[in-house]
Design a protein around this motif. Structure first.
Motif, mmCIF file in Angstrom:
data_model
loop_
_atom_site.group_PDB
_atom_site.id
_atom_site.type_symbol
_atom_site.label_atom_id
_atom_site.label_comp_id
_atom_site.label_asym_id
_atom_site.label_seq_id
_atom_site.Cartn_x
_atom_site.Cartn_y
_atom_site.Cartn_z
ATOM 1 N N GLN A 100 26.425 46.794 19.088
ATOM 2 C CA GLN A 100 25.843 47.416 17.608
ATOM 3 C C GLN A 100 24.630 48.050 17.931
ATOM 4 N N GLY A 101 23.784 47.671 18.967
ATOM 5 C CA GLY A 101 22.518 48.217 18.931
ATOM 6 C C GLY A 101 21.740 47.607 17.780
ATOM 7 N N VAL A 102 21.765 46.290 17.808
ATOM 8 C CA VAL A 102 20.728 45.650 16.902
ATOM 9 C C VAL A 102 19.486 45.508 17.540
ATOM 10 N N PRO A 103 18.394 45.723 16.727
ATOM 11 C CA PRO A 103 17.233 45.866 17.039
ATOM 12 C C PRO A 103 16.243 44.443 17.033
ATOM 13 N N ALA A 104 17.174 43.659 17.865
ATOM 14 C CA ALA A 104 16.489 42.290 17.769
ATOM 15 C C ALA A 104 15.524 42.003 18.566
ATOM 16 N N HIS A 105 14.532 41.359 18.448
ATOM 17 C CA HIS A 105 13.409 40.914 19.740
ATOM 18 C C HIS A 105 14.027 39.799 20.698
ATOM 19 N N GLN A 106 13.755 40.246 21.858
ATOM 20 C CA GLN A 106 14.425 39.456 23.132
ATOM 21 C C GLN A 106 14.404 38.004 22.853
ATOM 22 N N ASP A 107 13.269 37.585 22.027
ATOM 23 C CA ASP A 107 13.001 36.090 21.978
ATOM 24 C C ASP A 107 14.400 35.571 20.869
ATOM 25 N N VAL A 108 14.528 36.281 19.919
ATOM 26 C CA VAL A 108 15.507 36.117 18.881
ATOM 27 C C VAL A 108 16.843 36.162 19.467
ATOM 28 N N VAL A 109 17.187 37.053 20.540
ATOM 29 C CA VAL A 109 18.435 37.201 21.179
ATOM 30 C C VAL A 109 18.752 35.797 21.766
ATOM 31 N N HIS A 110 17.646 35.474 22.473
ATOM 32 C CA HIS A 110 17.778 34.141 23.511
ATOM 33 C C HIS A 110 17.974 33.013 22.442
ATOM 34 N N SER A 111 17.179 32.934 21.353
ATOM 35 C CA SER A 111 17.291 31.686 20.536
ATOM 36 C C SER A 111 18.749 31.840 19.977
ATOM 37 N N LEU A 112 19.502 33.075 19.742
ATOM 38 C CA LEU A 112 20.623 32.810 18.699
ATOM 39 C C LEU A 112 21.826 32.610 19.773
ATOM 40 N N ASP A 135 17.329 43.043 8.410
ATOM 41 C CA ASP A 135 16.182 42.394 8.897
ATOM 42 C C ASP A 135 16.476 41.093 9.511
ATOM 43 N N TRP A 136 17.811 40.472 9.472
ATOM 44 C CA TRP A 136 18.200 39.279 9.788
ATOM 45 C C TRP A 136 19.309 39.127 10.568
ATOM 46 N N VAL A 137 19.820 38.151 11.361
ATOM 47 C CA VAL A 137 21.155 38.146 11.843
ATOM 48 C C VAL A 137 21.470 36.473 11.828
ATOM 49 N N ARG A 138 22.760 36.050 11.100
ATOM 50 C CA ARG A 138 23.486 34.849 11.020
ATOM 51 C C ARG A 138 24.469 34.575 12.012
ATOM 52 N N VAL A 139 24.370 33.419 12.646
ATOM 53 C CA VAL A 139 25.407 32.863 13.339
ATOM 54 C C VAL A 139 25.832 31.383 12.648
ATOM 55 N N ALA A 140 27.205 31.514 12.819
ATOM 56 C CA ALA A 140 27.660 30.431 12.118
ATOM 57 C C ALA A 140 29.065 29.850 12.871
ATOM 58 N N VAL A 141 29.237 28.748 12.743
ATOM 59 C CA VAL A 141 30.413 28.177 13.623
ATOM 60 C C VAL A 141 31.003 27.091 12.836
ATOM 61 N N GLY A 188 36.864 21.450 5.900
ATOM 62 C CA GLY A 188 35.926 21.302 7.380
ATOM 63 C C GLY A 188 34.494 21.557 6.949
ATOM 64 N N LYS A 189 33.810 22.066 7.937
ATOM 65 C CA LYS A 189 32.320 22.202 8.009
ATOM 66 C C LYS A 189 32.029 23.635 8.697
ATOM 67 N N VAL A 190 30.857 24.274 8.368
ATOM 68 C CA VAL A 190 30.416 25.319 9.007
ATOM 69 C C VAL A 190 28.924 25.086 9.251
ATOM 70 N N ILE A 191 28.564 25.313 10.227
ATOM 71 C CA ILE A 191 27.033 25.007 10.732
ATOM 72 C C ILE A 191 26.466 26.395 10.822
ATOM 73 N N TRP A 192 25.414 26.783 10.194
ATOM 74 C CA TRP A 192 24.779 28.266 10.667
ATOM 75 C C TRP A 192 23.433 28.384 10.748
ATOM 76 N N ALA A 193 22.931 29.194 11.430
ATOM 77 C CA ALA A 193 21.321 29.710 11.354
ATOM 78 C C ALA A 193 21.152 31.041 11.284
ATOM 79 N N ALA A 194 20.223 31.410 10.394
ATOM 80 C CA ALA A 194 19.712 32.916 10.072
ATOM 81 C C ALA A 194 18.506 33.081 10.691
ATOM 82 N N LEU A 195 18.235 33.990 11.363
ATOM 83 C CA LEU A 195 16.932 34.425 12.097
ATOM 84 C C LEU A 195 16.466 35.828 11.865
ATOM 85 N N PRO A 196 15.195 36.045 11.572
ATOM 86 C CA PRO A 196 14.628 37.355 11.345
ATOM 87 C C PRO A 196 14.843 38.120 12.534
#
Length: 166
Positions: free
Chosen positions: A53-65, A96-102, A148-156
Motif C-alpha cells: 500500500q506504500g504506507v509512509p510508516a517510520h521503520q520503528d513503527v513497522v517493527h513495533s506493529l 496519520d495512523w495504523v491500527r492492528v487488531a486481533v 468474543g474479544k478484540v485486542i487492538w493497538a493504534a500507532l502514529p
C-alpha cells in the motif's frame, strides 16, 4: 489521532468538505487458523500489506506493529484456540495512523496489561502496552457483539519523539 476511521474535514469557504482518502488508506481483514503457523504468516501478511500500500510508516513503527501482531496472534493461538478455531487480523490505515487488531471468539477479556512477574510467560500484553505507549499510540481490549474479544493497538505513522525520520 482518529482511530475511528473518520476523515477529518478541511475548512474552506465557510463549509466543511471531507478530504479525499490517501492511496494507502483503508481497512483489510483476514482470518487464519488458530495454530502456531499462523503467527509468522500474520506478521508477513501485515508487513506485505504495509509495503504494497506504500504506507509512509517510520521503520520503528513497522517493527513495533509486527511485534504487536506476533504477540496478539500468539495469545489467541495459545489461549483461545479451543473456543476459537479461527483468529481474525484487521489492519486499518488512516492518514496519520495504523491500527492492528486481533479478534477471537473466546469470551475471556484478559486483564491486559498486567503481569505476574513470578511467571516466565504471560507478559505479551504488557509488552504490547509498553510498545504502544512508547510509540505514542493507544491500545485496548473490547468485547465483540458475538461474545468474543478484540485486542487492538493504534500507532502514529510518524517517528516517535527522539527517533530520527527515515
Amino acid at each position: 489521532m482518529d482511530v475511528s476511521g473518520n476523515v477529518p474535514p478541511v475548512q474552506g469557504q465557510g463549509t466543511s468538505v471531507p478530504t479525499a482518502p490517501l492511496s494507502y488508506e483503508g481497512v483489510w481483514r483476514f482470518t487464519a487458523p488458530a495454530t502456531e503457523e499462523s503467527v509468522p504468516q500474520a506478521r508477513r501478511a501485515v508487513r506485505d500489506l504495509l509495503g504494497r500500500q506504500g504506507v509512509p510508516a517510520h521503520q520503528d513503527v513497522v517493527h513495533s506493529l509486527l511485534l504487536i501482531v506476533s504477540e496478539l496472534v500468539t495469545n489467541s493461538v495459545r489461549h483461545a484456540a479451543l473456543l476459537s478455531p479461527q483468529v481474525a487480523v484487521e489492519v486499518a490505515i488512516g492518514r496519520d495512523w495504523v491500527r492492528v487488531a486481533v479478534e477471537d471468539d473466546h469470551p475471556y477479556r484478559p486483564k491486559a496489561l498486567e503481569a505476574d512477574f513470578g511467571q516466565t510467560g504471560g507478559r505479551g500484553l504488557l509488552l504490547v502496552r509498553e510498545i504502544t505507549r512508547e510509540s505514542g499510540g493507544v491500545c485496548d481490549v473490547e468485547h465483540t457483539s458475538t461474545g468474543g474479544k478484540v485486542i487492538w493497538a493504534a500507532l502514529p505513522l510518524t517517528a516517535p519523539v527522539g527517533h530520527p525520520a527515515p
